[in-house]
Design an enzyme around this catalytic site. Structure first.
Site, PDB file in Angstrom:
ATOM      1  N   ASP A  62       0.939  -1.299  -0.094  1.00 51.43           N
ATOM      2  CA  ASP A  62      -0.080   0.128   0.019  1.00 51.43           C
ATOM      3  C   ASP A  62       0.824   1.108  -0.082  1.00 51.43           C
ATOM      4  O   ASP A  62       1.958   1.441   0.807  1.00 51.43           O
ATOM      5  CB  ASP A  62      -0.784   0.042   1.050  1.00 51.43           C
ATOM      6  CG  ASP A  62      -2.224   1.004   1.019  1.00 51.43           C
ATOM      7  OD1 ASP A  62      -2.320   1.462  -0.280  1.00 51.43           O
ATOM      8  OD2 ASP A  62      -2.673   1.366   2.080  1.00 51.43           O
ATOM      9  N   HIS A  69       2.201   3.396  -9.119  1.00 47.42           N
ATOM     10  CA  HIS A  69       1.981   2.078  -9.504  1.00 47.42           C
ATOM     11  C   HIS A  69       3.071   1.336 -10.016  1.00 47.42           C
ATOM     12  O   HIS A  69       3.640   0.487  -9.890  1.00 47.42           O
ATOM     13  CB  HIS A  69       0.752   1.808 -10.256  1.00 47.42           C
ATOM     14  CG  HIS A  69      -0.595   1.945  -9.342  1.00 47.42           C
ATOM     15  ND1 HIS A  69      -0.778   1.666  -8.058  1.00 47.42           N
ATOM     16  CD2 HIS A  69      -1.699   2.834  -9.809  1.00 47.42           C
ATOM     17  CE1 HIS A  69      -1.837   2.397  -7.656  1.00 47.42           C
ATOM     18  NE2 HIS A  69      -2.522   3.092  -8.651  1.00 47.42           N
ATOM     19  N   LEU A 109      10.438 -20.617  -5.225  1.00 43.48           N
ATOM     20  CA  LEU A 109       9.519 -19.582  -4.505  1.00 43.48           C
ATOM     21  C   LEU A 109       8.072 -19.889  -5.023  1.00 43.48           C
ATOM     22  O   LEU A 109       7.965 -19.772  -6.478  1.00 43.48           O
ATOM     23  CB  LEU A 109       9.990 -18.140  -4.474  1.00 43.48           C
ATOM     24  CG  LEU A 109       8.984 -17.024  -4.130  1.00 43.48           C
ATOM     25  CD1 LEU A 109       8.843 -17.212  -2.574  1.00 43.48           C
ATOM     26  CD2 LEU A 109       9.167 -15.635  -4.583  1.00 43.48           C
TER      27      LEU A 109
HETATM   28  C1  IPE Z   1      -5.244  -2.842  -0.329  1.00 45.55           C
HETATM   29  O1  IPE Z   1      -5.075  -1.562  -0.402  1.00 45.55           O
HETATM   30  C2  IPE Z   1      -5.552  -3.531  -1.434  1.00 45.55           C
HETATM   31  C3  IPE Z   1      -4.049  -3.692  -1.953  1.00 45.55           C
HETATM   32  C4  IPE Z   1      -3.013  -3.191  -1.797  1.00 45.55           C
HETATM   33  C5  IPE Z   1      -4.243  -4.150  -3.488  1.00 45.55           C
HETATM   34  P1  IPE Z   1      -6.254  -0.465  -0.405  1.00 45.55           P
HETATM   35  O2  IPE Z   1      -5.671   1.094  -0.510  1.00 45.55           O
HETATM   36  O3  IPE Z   1      -7.147  -0.804  -1.466  1.00 45.55           O
HETATM   37  O4  IPE Z   1      -6.911  -0.525   1.139  1.00 45.55           O
HETATM   38  P2  IPE Z   1      -7.849   0.447   1.781  1.00 45.55           P
HETATM   39  O5  IPE Z   1      -8.733   1.102   0.813  1.00 45.55           O
HETATM   40  O6  IPE Z   1      -6.982   1.733   2.351  1.00 45.55           O
HETATM   41  O7  IPE Z   1      -8.368  -0.251   2.989  1.00 45.55           O
HETATM   42  C1  IPE Z   2      -1.573   0.155  -3.366  1.00 46.12           C
HETATM   43  O1  IPE Z   2      -1.551   1.765  -3.600  1.00 46.12           O
HETATM   44  C2  IPE Z   2      -1.848  -0.327  -4.870  1.00 46.12           C
HETATM   45  C3  IPE Z   2      -3.239  -0.987  -5.031  1.00 46.12           C
HETATM   46  C4  IPE Z   2      -4.077  -0.766  -4.315  1.00 46.12           C
HETATM   47  C5  IPE Z   2      -3.577  -1.187  -6.394  1.00 46.12           C
HETATM   48  P1  IPE Z   2      -2.643   2.685  -3.421  1.00 46.12           P
HETATM   49  O2  IPE Z   2      -2.828   2.905  -4.763  1.00 46.12           O
HETATM   50  O3  IPE Z   2      -3.871   1.962  -2.439  1.00 46.12           O
HETATM   51  O4  IPE Z   2      -1.882   3.991  -2.695  1.00 46.12           O
HETATM   52  P2  IPE Z   2      -2.473   4.837  -1.467  1.00 46.12           P
HETATM   53  O5  IPE Z   2      -2.972   4.263  -0.706  1.00 46.12           O
HETATM   54  O6  IPE Z   2      -3.421   5.731  -2.384  1.00 46.12           O
HETATM   55  O7  IPE Z   2      -1.348   5.803  -1.171  1.00 46.12           O
HETATM   56 MG    MG Z   3      -4.096   2.545  -0.378  1.00 44.14          MG
END
Ligand code: IPE
Ligand code: IPE
Ligand code: MG
Length: 244
Positions: A20, A37, A131
């Site tokens: 995240d 990303h 892995l």
């Molecule tokens: C969790 O992250 C999903 C992934 C890392 C793929 P999110 O950014 O979607 O989660 P929330 O919305 O903060 O709970």
């Molecule tokens: C995690 O990073 C990747 C996915 C959920 C696909 P985020 O896109 O949720 O990044 P933040 O949480 O908005 O910073």
């Molecule tokens: Mg996120």
């Protein structure tokens, strides 16, 4: 923390990572979320290598959740594009390192071209003995359990009387997947966000404030070392603490 300082005899069998913080990383740099990303994919490559070197057997990367469809069409499309390209681009590396690539989540709900890439990589790597790398895509812990219940109720040879928490796993997306010993979440939030609900019943958790694109193998090994210091009682006693 360096790999050489890690006790390889007691590394977790299965590590799950909630990757995240890509969006915030990009925002801080006044870049579009897509750049976050993209940078996150590079981190994933480094952590996959690091996990292999540490002799971890299963690594599950939370890549796209069942809730992530709520994002803009542009972001979702970009994530699908990145995923597909990345699987193709990384295959030679997986092959060299004998990485077996698996997928969990509702794969049928993904665009057809992404599905094709998924099945190709899964097939081509099925006999590799390094892995086990699992990408959780269009994955939700509740969704996995619901789909498992649908499979078991439509299996005429299976009577629900025989159901146990052990054989229930055989209806989950990856029947052989062991419980997650350690779940790491980067990006500062301390929540599961519908990741591995079944397999996290007795997981240890490590949270890092570092945004995923900035996360490093050193940090990863630090989390593993911290996991190794935990007292996993599983509802019982610490070894040597039983006075019976
Ligand atoms: C969790 O992250 C999903 C992934 C890392 C793929 P999110 O950014 O979607 O989660 P929330 O919305 O903060 O709970
Ligand atoms: C995690 O990073 C990747 C996915 C959920 C696909 P985020 O896109 O949720 O990044 P933040 O949480 O908005 O910073
Ligand atoms: Mg996120």
């Amino acid at each position: 923390m360096q790999l050489s300082n890690l006790n390889l005899a007691t590394v977790p069998t299965h590590v799950g990572i909630i990757m995240d913080g890509n969006g915030r990383w990009a925002q801080q740099r006044k870049l579009p979320r897509s750049s976050g990303h993209k940078a996150g994919m590079n981190t994933a490559r480094e952590i996959i290598k690091a996990a292999g070197k540490a002799h971890i057997k299963y690594l599950t990367l939370y890549t796209f959740s069942t809730e992530n469809w709520k994002r803009s069409e542009q972001e979702v499309n970009f994530l699908m594009f990145l995923l597909k390209n990345n699987l193709r681009k990384e295959f030679e590396r997986y092959k060299a390192d004998r990485v077996r690539v698996l997928f969990s989540g509702d794969i049928n709900g993904l665009p057809k071209d992404v599905q094709k890439e998924i099945y190709d990589v899964q097939n081509a790597s099925k006999d590799f003995d390094g892995l086990n790398l699992i990408f959780a895509i269009n994955y939700g812990g509740r969704d996995e359990i619901i789909r498992a219940i649908k499979k078991l109720t439509s299996d005429k040879d299976f009577s629900s009387e025989k159901l146990t928490s052990e054989n229930f796993s055989s209806f989950l997306d990856i029947p052989e997947m062991p419980d997650a010993d350690l779940i790491i979440r980067t990006g500062g939030e301390k929540r599961l966000s519908n990741f591995l609900m079944w397999h996290s019943a007795y997981s240890e958790f490590e949270f890092s404030d570092i945004l995923w694109p900035d996360y490093t193998p050193d940090e990863f090994y630090k989390s593993i070392a911290s996991y190794q210091n935990k007292d996993r009682r599983f509802g019982g006693y610490t070894t040597g603490n039983n006075d019976e």
